[in-house]
Write an enzyme that holds these catalytic residues in place. Sequence first.
Site, PDB file in Angstrom:
ATOM      1  N   THR A  18       0.844  -1.213   0.000  1.00 46.01           N
ATOM      2  CA  THR A  18       0.000   0.000   0.000  1.00 46.01           C
ATOM      3  C   THR A  18       0.873   1.255   0.000  1.00 46.01           C
ATOM      4  O   THR A  18       0.517   2.254  -0.628  1.00 46.01           O
ATOM      5  CB  THR A  18      -0.972   0.024   1.201  1.00 46.01           C
ATOM      6  OG1 THR A  18      -0.232  -0.146   2.410  1.00 46.01           O
ATOM      7  CG2 THR A  18      -2.019  -1.071   1.088  1.00 46.01           C
ATOM      8  N   GLN A  91       1.593 -13.449  -1.272  1.00 50.16           N
ATOM      9  CA  GLN A  91       0.277 -13.534  -1.898  1.00 50.16           C
ATOM     10  C   GLN A  91       0.163 -12.463  -2.983  1.00 50.16           C
ATOM     11  O   GLN A  91      -0.811 -12.423  -3.707  1.00 50.16           O
ATOM     12  CB  GLN A  91      -0.815 -13.268  -0.867  1.00 50.16           C
ATOM     13  CG  GLN A  91      -0.900 -14.286   0.238  1.00 50.16           C
ATOM     14  CD  GLN A  91      -1.921 -13.864   1.282  1.00 50.16           C
ATOM     15  OE1 GLN A  91      -1.599 -13.196   2.251  1.00 50.16           O
ATOM     16  NE2 GLN A  91      -3.154 -14.225   1.073  1.00 50.16           N
ATOM     17  N   ASP A  94       2.302  -8.263  -7.550  1.00 46.84           N
ATOM     18  CA  ASP A  94       2.773  -6.991  -8.104  1.00 46.84           C
ATOM     19  C   ASP A  94       4.244  -6.976  -8.492  1.00 46.84           C
ATOM     20  O   ASP A  94       4.744  -5.958  -8.964  1.00 46.84           O
ATOM     21  CB  ASP A  94       2.465  -5.846  -7.128  1.00 46.84           C
ATOM     22  CG  ASP A  94       3.054  -6.089  -5.732  1.00 46.84           C
ATOM     23  OD1 ASP A  94       4.102  -6.777  -5.622  1.00 46.84           O
ATOM     24  OD2 ASP A  94       2.478  -5.597  -4.751  1.00 46.84           O
ATOM     25  N   HIS A 111      -0.048 -16.597  -5.592  1.00 47.10           N
ATOM     26  CA  HIS A 111      -1.190 -16.175  -6.409  1.00 47.10           C
ATOM     27  C   HIS A 111      -0.777 -15.667  -7.781  1.00 47.10           C
ATOM     28  O   HIS A 111      -1.522 -14.930  -8.425  1.00 47.10           O
ATOM     29  CB  HIS A 111      -2.002 -15.107  -5.655  1.00 47.10           C
ATOM     30  CG  HIS A 111      -2.656 -15.646  -4.411  1.00 47.10           C
ATOM     31  ND1 HIS A 111      -3.076 -14.849  -3.383  1.00 47.10           N
ATOM     32  CD2 HIS A 111      -2.950 -16.925  -4.049  1.00 47.10           C
ATOM     33  CE1 HIS A 111      -3.611 -15.619  -2.422  1.00 47.10           C
ATOM     34  NE2 HIS A 111      -3.536 -16.867  -2.806  1.00 47.10           N
ATOM     35  N   SER A 186      -0.952  -9.014   5.798  1.00 48.93           N
ATOM     36  CA  SER A 186      -2.019  -9.868   5.279  1.00 48.93           C
ATOM     37  C   SER A 186      -3.122  -9.984   6.319  1.00 48.93           C
ATOM     38  O   SER A 186      -2.850 -10.109   7.511  1.00 48.93           O
ATOM     39  CB  SER A 186      -1.481 -11.258   4.948  1.00 48.93           C
ATOM     40  OG  SER A 186      -2.546 -12.125   4.621  1.00 48.93           O
TER      41      SER A 186
HETATM   42  P1  NAD Z   1      -5.818  -7.984   2.391  1.00 51.41           P
HETATM   43  O1  NAD Z   1      -6.218  -6.796   1.590  1.00 51.41           O
HETATM   44  O2  NAD Z   1      -6.835  -8.982   2.763  1.00 51.41           O
HETATM   45  O3  NAD Z   1      -5.139  -7.514   3.751  1.00 51.41           O
HETATM   46  C1  NAD Z   1      -4.152  -6.529   3.745  1.00 51.41           C
HETATM   47  C2  NAD Z   1      -3.906  -6.162   5.202  1.00 51.41           C
HETATM   48  O4  NAD Z   1      -2.819  -5.256   5.236  1.00 51.41           O
HETATM   49  C3  NAD Z   1      -5.100  -5.477   5.853  1.00 51.41           C
HETATM   50  O5  NAD Z   1      -5.437  -6.174   7.035  1.00 51.41           O
HETATM   51  C4  NAD Z   1      -4.570  -4.065   6.171  1.00 51.41           C
HETATM   52  O6  NAD Z   1      -5.005  -3.604   7.433  1.00 51.41           O
HETATM   53  C5  NAD Z   1      -3.088  -4.253   6.189  1.00 51.41           C
HETATM   54  N1  NAD Z   1      -2.316  -3.083   5.771  1.00 51.41           N
HETATM   55  C6  NAD Z   1      -2.477  -2.333   4.661  1.00 51.41           C
HETATM   56  N2  NAD Z   1      -1.518  -1.385   4.582  1.00 51.41           N
HETATM   57  C7  NAD Z   1      -0.740  -1.534   5.713  1.00 51.41           C
HETATM   58  C8  NAD Z   1       0.396  -0.854   6.207  1.00 51.41           C
HETATM   59  N3  NAD Z   1       0.966   0.161   5.543  1.00 51.41           N
HETATM   60  N4  NAD Z   1       0.918  -1.272   7.390  1.00 51.41           N
HETATM   61  C9  NAD Z   1       0.355  -2.308   8.077  1.00 51.41           C
HETATM   62  N5  NAD Z   1      -0.720  -2.993   7.648  1.00 51.41           N
HETATM   63  C10 NAD Z   1      -1.253  -2.610   6.466  1.00 51.41           C
HETATM   64  O7  NAD Z   1      -4.596  -8.619   1.631  1.00 51.41           O
HETATM   65  P2  NAD Z   1      -4.122 -10.115   1.526  1.00 51.41           P
HETATM   66  O8  NAD Z   1      -4.202 -10.783   2.838  1.00 51.41           O
HETATM   67  O9  NAD Z   1      -2.837 -10.053   0.811  1.00 51.41           O
HETATM   68  O10 NAD Z   1      -5.214 -10.786   0.583  1.00 51.41           O
HETATM   69  C11 NAD Z   1      -5.631 -10.133  -0.589  1.00 51.41           C
HETATM   70  C12 NAD Z   1      -5.461 -10.970  -1.857  1.00 51.41           C
HETATM   71  O11 NAD Z   1      -5.544 -10.099  -2.951  1.00 51.41           O
HETATM   72  C13 NAD Z   1      -4.108 -11.597  -1.939  1.00 51.41           C
HETATM   73  O12 NAD Z   1      -4.326 -12.928  -2.082  1.00 51.41           O
HETATM   74  C14 NAD Z   1      -3.438 -11.024  -3.182  1.00 51.41           C
HETATM   75  O13 NAD Z   1      -3.233 -12.053  -4.123  1.00 51.41           O
HETATM   76  C15 NAD Z   1      -4.415 -10.080  -3.796  1.00 51.41           C
HETATM   77  N6  NAD Z   1      -3.968  -8.670  -3.873  1.00 51.41           N
HETATM   78  C16 NAD Z   1      -2.684  -8.402  -4.216  1.00 51.41           C
HETATM   79  C17 NAD Z   1      -2.233  -7.084  -4.277  1.00 51.41           C
HETATM   80  C18 NAD Z   1      -0.804  -6.830  -4.640  1.00 51.41           C
HETATM   81  O14 NAD Z   1      -0.208  -7.643  -5.344  1.00 51.41           O
HETATM   82  N7  NAD Z   1      -0.194  -5.744  -4.144  1.00 51.41           N
HETATM   83  C19 NAD Z   1      -3.105  -6.033  -3.982  1.00 51.41           C
HETATM   84  C20 NAD Z   1      -4.439  -6.337  -3.642  1.00 51.41           C
HETATM   85  C21 NAD Z   1      -4.845  -7.680  -3.589  1.00 51.41           C
END
Ligand code: NAD
Length: 239
Positions: A18, A91, A94, A111, A186
């Site tokens: 993020t 997971q 990117d 993934h 995650s």
């Molecule tokens: P999720 O969105 O379910 O969870 C992300 C977690 O990260 C949240 O609980 C949030 O509170 C926390 N978070 C966000 N920014 C943060 C920060 N700066 N510091 C601390 N915590 C922070 O993500 P997930 O568990 O990875 O599952 C989502 C699925 O979607 C994955 O399987 C993935 O394949 C896919 N996905 C990937 C991307 C990517 O590649 N960047 C982006 C979105 C979704």
Amino acid sequence: MIRQSRRAVAFTGAGISTESGIPDFRSPGGLWTKNRPIEFSDFLGRKEMRDEAWRRKFAMEDSFRAAKPGRGHRALAKLLQDGKLSAVITQNIDNLHQVSGIPSAKVIELHGNGSYATCLDCGIRYELDWVKDRFEKSNGSAPDCADCGGPVKSATVSFGQSMPEEPMRQAEIETLAADLFLAIGSSLVVWPAAGFPLRAKRNGARLVILNREPTDLDEIADLVIRDDIGDVLEVFLDS
Ligand code: NAD
Ligand code: ZN
């Protein structure tokens, strides 16, 4: 804990990216509040869902292409380089762990990877530019494989699609060999990926969870750090 460990493994989710400008799924304002994910069976079965999948993909693509590794990615790369981390199980799709300097062989992608596409029937690889060119010239119609006519999909794993065998196998080996398991960014609700931290803990490893919101596995963790990933991990950048 990192100092004491013999073999540490990191397991990362959308939260580590993020800071790089890629939204996660479940935070407020995350991708899920805008679009429900497209299930694999819908992608396969319905042409309009394939069109929609590529429309969404290209709508997001500029932010993916512009994204640079954040402090979390760079800290993990440093730990790996220093021999403190044996691999990163991710997971994320990117490609930012690789861009941060971690060799591809050390990044286990559960993934898949969104930086290219493949034909679901014959497996041939297509670059996104190839897909985009055809998508745009056809007014937003998802292209089929030039070789076999099969559906062309981003090389990521959708809900309802089977997990890639080799990365699952490697992730299992790393998980069972680790004595310290760092789950970073995650929500730990996507299965089977969320099974790895659980297995590591059951296998005797210490489990650390770094996430700004609570996760389903907080109760069994040895340490929960509910804070910003970049702020917490940047100490390793010049350690
Ligand atoms: P999720 O969105 O379910 O969870 C992300 C977690 O990260 C949240 O609980 C949030 O509170 C926390 N978070 C966000 N920014 C943060 C920060 N700066 N510091 C601390 N915590 C922070 O993500 P997930 O568990 O990875 O599952 C989502 C699925 O979607 C994955 O399987 C993935 O394949 C896919 N996905 C990937 C991307 C990517 O590649 N960047 C982006 C979105 C979704
Ligand atoms: Zn094909």
